[in-house]
Design a protein around this motif. Structure first.
Motif, PDB file in Angstrom:
ATOM      1  N   UNK A   1      27.586  91.098  51.255  1.00  0.00           N
ATOM      2  CA  UNK A   1      28.931  91.529  51.235  1.00  0.00           C
ATOM      3  C   UNK A   1      29.861  90.679  50.933  1.00  0.00           C
ATOM      4  N   UNK A   2      29.575  89.368  51.505  1.00  0.00           N
ATOM      5  CA  UNK A   2      30.594  88.084  51.354  1.00  0.00           C
ATOM      6  C   UNK A   2      30.567  87.807  49.681  1.00  0.00           C
ATOM      7  N   UNK A   3      29.627  87.917  49.360  1.00  0.00           N
ATOM      8  CA  UNK A   3      29.498  87.565  47.772  1.00  0.00           C
ATOM      9  C   UNK A   3      30.425  88.686  46.965  1.00  0.00           C
ATOM     10  N   UNK A   4      30.271  89.896  47.326  1.00  0.00           N
ATOM     11  CA  UNK A   4      31.043  90.848  46.600  1.00  0.00           C
ATOM     12  C   UNK A   4      32.645  90.787  46.660  1.00  0.00           C
ATOM     13  N   UNK A   5      32.841  90.451  48.192  1.00  0.00           N
ATOM     14  CA  UNK A   5      34.368  90.115  48.372  1.00  0.00           C
ATOM     15  C   UNK A   5      34.785  88.815  47.590  1.00  0.00           C
ATOM     16  N   UNK A   6      33.994  87.806  47.595  1.00  0.00           N
ATOM     17  CA  UNK A   6      34.400  86.715  46.598  1.00  0.00           C
ATOM     18  C   UNK A   6      34.611  87.021  45.198  1.00  0.00           C
ATOM     19  N   UNK A   7      33.543  87.656  44.702  1.00  0.00           N
ATOM     20  CA  UNK A   7      33.760  88.119  43.481  1.00  0.00           C
ATOM     21  C   UNK A   7      34.985  88.846  43.015  1.00  0.00           C
TER      22      UNK A   7
ATOM     23  N   UNK B   1      40.296  88.876  40.296  1.00  0.00           N
ATOM     24  CA  UNK B   1      41.745  89.073  40.424  1.00  0.00           C
ATOM     25  C   UNK B   1      42.325  87.768  40.090  1.00  0.00           C
ATOM     26  N   UNK B   2      42.039  86.687  40.766  1.00  0.00           N
ATOM     27  CA  UNK B   2      42.844  85.485  40.466  1.00  0.00           C
ATOM     28  C   UNK B   2      42.637  84.917  38.956  1.00  0.00           C
ATOM     29  N   UNK B   3      41.322  85.303  38.694  1.00  0.00           N
ATOM     30  CA  UNK B   3      41.250  84.800  36.932  1.00  0.00           C
ATOM     31  C   UNK B   3      42.230  85.694  36.172  1.00  0.00           C
TER      32      UNK B   3
ATOM     33  N   UNK C   1      40.822  79.230  42.744  1.00  0.00           N
ATOM     34  CA  UNK C   1      40.025  80.366  42.996  1.00  0.00           C
ATOM     35  C   UNK C   1      39.497  80.043  44.465  1.00  0.00           C
ATOM     36  N   UNK C   2      39.242  78.956  44.863  1.00  0.00           N
ATOM     37  CA  UNK C   2      39.115  78.724  46.510  1.00  0.00           C
ATOM     38  C   UNK C   2      40.460  78.922  47.135  1.00  0.00           C
ATOM     39  N   UNK C   3      41.286  78.763  46.723  1.00  0.00           N
ATOM     40  CA  UNK C   3      42.799  78.872  47.360  1.00  0.00           C
ATOM     41  C   UNK C   3      42.998  80.262  47.790  1.00  0.00           C
ATOM     42  N   UNK C   4      42.767  81.106  46.799  1.00  0.00           N
ATOM     43  CA  UNK C   4      42.754  82.686  47.076  1.00  0.00           C
ATOM     44  C   UNK C   4      41.575  83.406  47.632  1.00  0.00           C
ATOM     45  N   UNK C   5      40.455  82.629  47.763  1.00  0.00           N
ATOM     46  CA  UNK C   5      39.102  83.439  48.328  1.00  0.00           C
ATOM     47  C   UNK C   5      39.267  83.475  49.614  1.00  0.00           C
ATOM     48  N   UNK C   6      38.573  84.387  49.930  1.00  0.00           N
ATOM     49  CA  UNK C   6      38.551  85.205  51.366  1.00  0.00           C
ATOM     50  C   UNK C   6      38.316  83.773  52.462  1.00  0.00           C
ATOM     51  N   UNK C   7      39.271  83.703  53.321  1.00  0.00           N
ATOM     52  CA  UNK C   7      38.985  82.477  54.302  1.00  0.00           C
ATOM     53  C   UNK C   7      37.758  82.840  55.256  1.00  0.00           C
TER      54      UNK C   7
ATOM     55  N   UNK D   1      35.877  70.270  60.250  1.00  0.00           N
ATOM     56  CA  UNK D   1      35.246  70.196  58.974  1.00  0.00           C
ATOM     57  C   UNK D   1      35.944  71.723  58.203  1.00  0.00           C
ATOM     58  N   UNK D   2      35.711  72.723  59.072  1.00  0.00           N
ATOM     59  CA  UNK D   2      36.322  74.110  58.527  1.00  0.00           C
ATOM     60  C   UNK D   2      37.629  73.963  58.182  1.00  0.00           C
ATOM     61  N   UNK D   3      38.576  73.081  59.019  1.00  0.00           N
ATOM     62  CA  UNK D   3      39.959  73.003  58.593  1.00  0.00           C
ATOM     63  C   UNK D   3      40.230  72.524  57.351  1.00  0.00           C
ATOM     64  N   UNK D   4      39.601  71.217  57.167  1.00  0.00           N
ATOM     65  CA  UNK D   4      39.563  70.529  55.891  1.00  0.00           C
ATOM     66  C   UNK D   4      39.238  71.271  54.976  1.00  0.00           C
ATOM     67  N   UNK D   5      38.034  72.113  55.050  1.00  0.00           N
ATOM     68  CA  UNK D   5      37.685  72.872  53.806  1.00  0.00           C
ATOM     69  C   UNK D   5      38.516  73.905  53.412  1.00  0.00           C
ATOM     70  N   UNK D   6      39.366  74.587  54.645  1.00  0.00           N
ATOM     71  CA  UNK D   6      40.180  75.852  54.378  1.00  0.00           C
ATOM     72  C   UNK D   6      41.329  75.064  53.529  1.00  0.00           C
ATOM     73  N   UNK D   7      41.807  74.139  53.848  1.00  0.00           N
ATOM     74  CA  UNK D   7      43.286  73.958  53.564  1.00  0.00           C
ATOM     75  C   UNK D   7      43.493  72.906  52.378  1.00  0.00           C
ATOM     76  N   UNK D   8      42.273  72.215  52.056  1.00  0.00           N
ATOM     77  CA  UNK D   8      42.357  71.314  50.865  1.00  0.00           C
ATOM     78  C   UNK D   8      43.241  71.817  49.643  1.00  0.00           C
TER      79      UNK D   8
END
Lengths: 270, 309
Positions: free
Chosen positions: A246-252, A257-259, B134-140, B182-189
């Motif tokens: 499920x997490x992978x689906x969310x990431x994809x 959308x970002x792309x 991409x990581x900036x917008x990915x689910x936290x 670690x989590x904060x660094x990873x989230x906000x880099x």
């Protein structure tokens, strides 16, 4: 400007290494999570073989369906409302002579970006509790749509405004010279030129709503589970690799959308 | 002829004024939505923070400053005297420390990365920006989960170290301060890299060349030319990391396991198990005050920069 002979002057020793490390750090955890979603075993950490069976489990799960349905209802509604509001606001705040309230209006639009999410969450919760208590009003899932619309507006607003500011005004002037009415000029010239900005903004609005956890978790009523909330519920039970799927689906979805948003925005630069 | 012209001009000016006013009104829907569902709720928690807590969550409409007193003092159950309890204050200071460390390390890693990106060719730059975006917008939540999988007792790092024979018992990393940091660094880099890049991309590299022509070493160029010129970007990046890190909710919830609280979780707790909404509101407003102080310094430094040219 970018003179190849001078590149070595601009370069700083070690910066390349740090840049590569940063990208690796950002991607390795995500990639590991994605890889483990193809694990056939029933333990999150023990690898048994490659297969899609956990995707099957996830997609057949009724709770997942409900969560996906709620998520889509909320994020599509919030995206539409916020994009319309943001588009109108962007036009109303760039195509005008500066007025007295403009800085304040700009601040209000961007407020959701400056207030920490947890504060927005408890404030919205208190607000809906108050109107439920005072007027007996409860919009059901509409509560979440309204809450999401608020923080989607600035995300949709940014690319639309950027596009309006970059726009070449001579085309509009030319249209006016050729006796186009302001409305005509807007509909035939400005709006078509603005469409990429609107789409880019809508894509961003959709992601932030689709991914939101903090505000949704606090404001959601019973039965209003979204996909991030569904993942959160899974974390608290003994975990299966279904959560990875499920997490992978969310990431994809986010990556897609970002792309899209990025590529549309890039096209304007050319 | 002239009269007709001036009349036409007058008419045009009037029409323009009307259309400008119409255009202005276009921003109303957005302002109304954010005003009612974004600004008004903030005022409501301000009011709530001065009310009394209802026994099962919610508020009683009686004026009270208990919430603010409870922030620092606890009523003694035996003799009703107020006793200073630093528990909440400690959580605020810890969160502040977490946020500062996050900001500093993100800056130390993010600046070189952003600078490296800005000195690539335009085509390469696009790819790098997409890579960071991409990581900036990915689910936290999902990204935090990914970190959790790696640092668990049975996680990848421990499995790897045990497999290599470096350790024979897993190192406990999850549910510690280390995990949160670690989590904060990873989230906000990415929140640091992107604004830094935006400012470095606009840097006039002819100034770097000029400094070089004047026999500045690379290090001197960096410290005396590049960094001072990119200061607005540095401040913006620091703020974009500091504010969400201070109020972080997801990271300590998952990686701290509800044991190691930060401000965000503390506030949420008052609305959940704590059932003390006024206290939660007061805590949220104290956090908001900290954020406003940070924003004030931001506005002051950046407007100062503009004045100096």
């Amino acid at each position: 400007m970018a003179d190849p002979r001078n590149v070595d002057i601009k370069d700083q020793p070690g910066f390349r290494t740090i840049a590569i490390i940063c990208v690796a750090v950002l991607y390795v955890p995500i990639l590991i999570l994605m890889i483990f979603s193809f694990n056939t075993g029933s333990l999150v950490t023990h690898w048994e073989g490659v297969g899609l069976n956990w995707y099957g489990t996830a997609l057949l799960n009724e709770e997942f369906h409900n969560a996906a349905e709620n998520t889509l209802i909320i994020s599509v509604s919030a995206t539409i409302v916020s994009t319309i509001c943001a588009t109108l606001a962007a036009i109303g705040m760039t195509r005008v002579k500066p007025w007295r309230g403009l800085p304040a209006a700009f601040m209000v639009i961007n407020l959701p970006l400056m207030v920490p999410e947890i504060i927005t969450a408890v404030a919205t919760l208190s607000f809906f509790a108050l109107i439920a208590g005072a007027f007996g009003l409860n919009f059901g899932i509409g509560n979440l749509i309204l809450a999401h619309t608020v923080f989607c507006i600035p995300f949709a607003y940014m690319p639309i405004r950027a596009r309006l500011e970059d726009m070449d005004l001579t085309l509009e002037y030319a249209a006016a010279d050729l006796y186009a009415t302001p409305w005509h000029a807007f509909r035939r010239i400005t709006l078509p030129l603005l469409v990429p900005g609107i789409m880019s903004g809508a894509a961003l609005a959709f992601i932030v709503s689709f991914d939101d956890f903090t505000i949704t978790q606090l404001v959601a009523g019973p039965g209003q589970t979204t996909l991030p909330l569904y993942i959160w519920n899974q974390i608290r039970r003994p975990m299966t690799p279904e959560i990875n799927a499920i997490s992978t689906i969310l990431l994809l979805v986010s990556i897609l959308f970002v792309s899209v948003s990025f590529l549309i925005a890039r096209r304007r630069a050319k | 002829m002239t009269m007709a012209l001036s009349q036409a001009a007058l008419f045009e000016a009037k029409a323009e004024k009307a259309s400008a006013r119409r255009n202005r009104l276009l921003s109303l829907p957005a302002l109304i939505v954010i005003g009612i569902f974004g600004v008004l709720p903030l005022l409501i928690i301000l009011v709530y923070s001065f009310l009394q807590a209802a026994p099962y969550g919610g508020v009683q409409w009686k004026f009270s400053t208990d919430a603010y007193l409870n922030f620092l003092f606890q009523q003694d159950i035996f003799d009703d005297t107020l006793q200073f309890t630093p528990d909440f204050l400690i959580i605020y200071l810890r969160s502040f420390l977490f946020a500062v460390v996050t900001t500093v390390i993100c800056l130390l890693l993010g600046f070189p990365t952003a600078y490296f990106m800005a000195t690539r060719t335009p085509a390469q730059r696009n790819w790098w920006v997409l890579l960071i975006t991409i990581p900036f917008w990915s689910n936290l939540l999902v990204r935090t989960l990914a970190i959790m999988f790696i640092i668990r007792d049975e996680g990848l790092i421990n499995n790897l170290l045990i497999g290599l024979g470096v350790i024979d018992k897993p190192i406990t990393m999850l549910y510690t301060n280390f995990a949160i940091q670690l989590g904060l660094l990873y989230s906000f880099l990415p929140f640091m890299i992107l604004p830094l890049y935006a400012s470095l991309e606009k840097l006039d590299f002819r100034l770097v060349e000029a400094a070089n022509d004047l026999y500045a070493t690379r290090r001197q160029v960096l410290w005396r030319v590049i960094i001072p010129l990119s200061l607005p970007g540095i401040i913006a990046g620091c703020l974009l990391v500091f504010i969400p890190a201070l109020g972080a909710y997801v990271t300590p919830l998952i990686l701290g396991g509800g044991i190691h609280l930060m401000i965000g979780d503390l506030i949420a707790q008052q609305f959940g198990s704590g059932r003390n909404w006024p206290l939660g509101c007061a805590q949220a407003l104290i956090l908001m005050a900290a954020v406003l102080v940070a924003l004030y310094f931001y506005v002051r430094t950046t407007s100062g920069k503009i004045q100096h040219g």
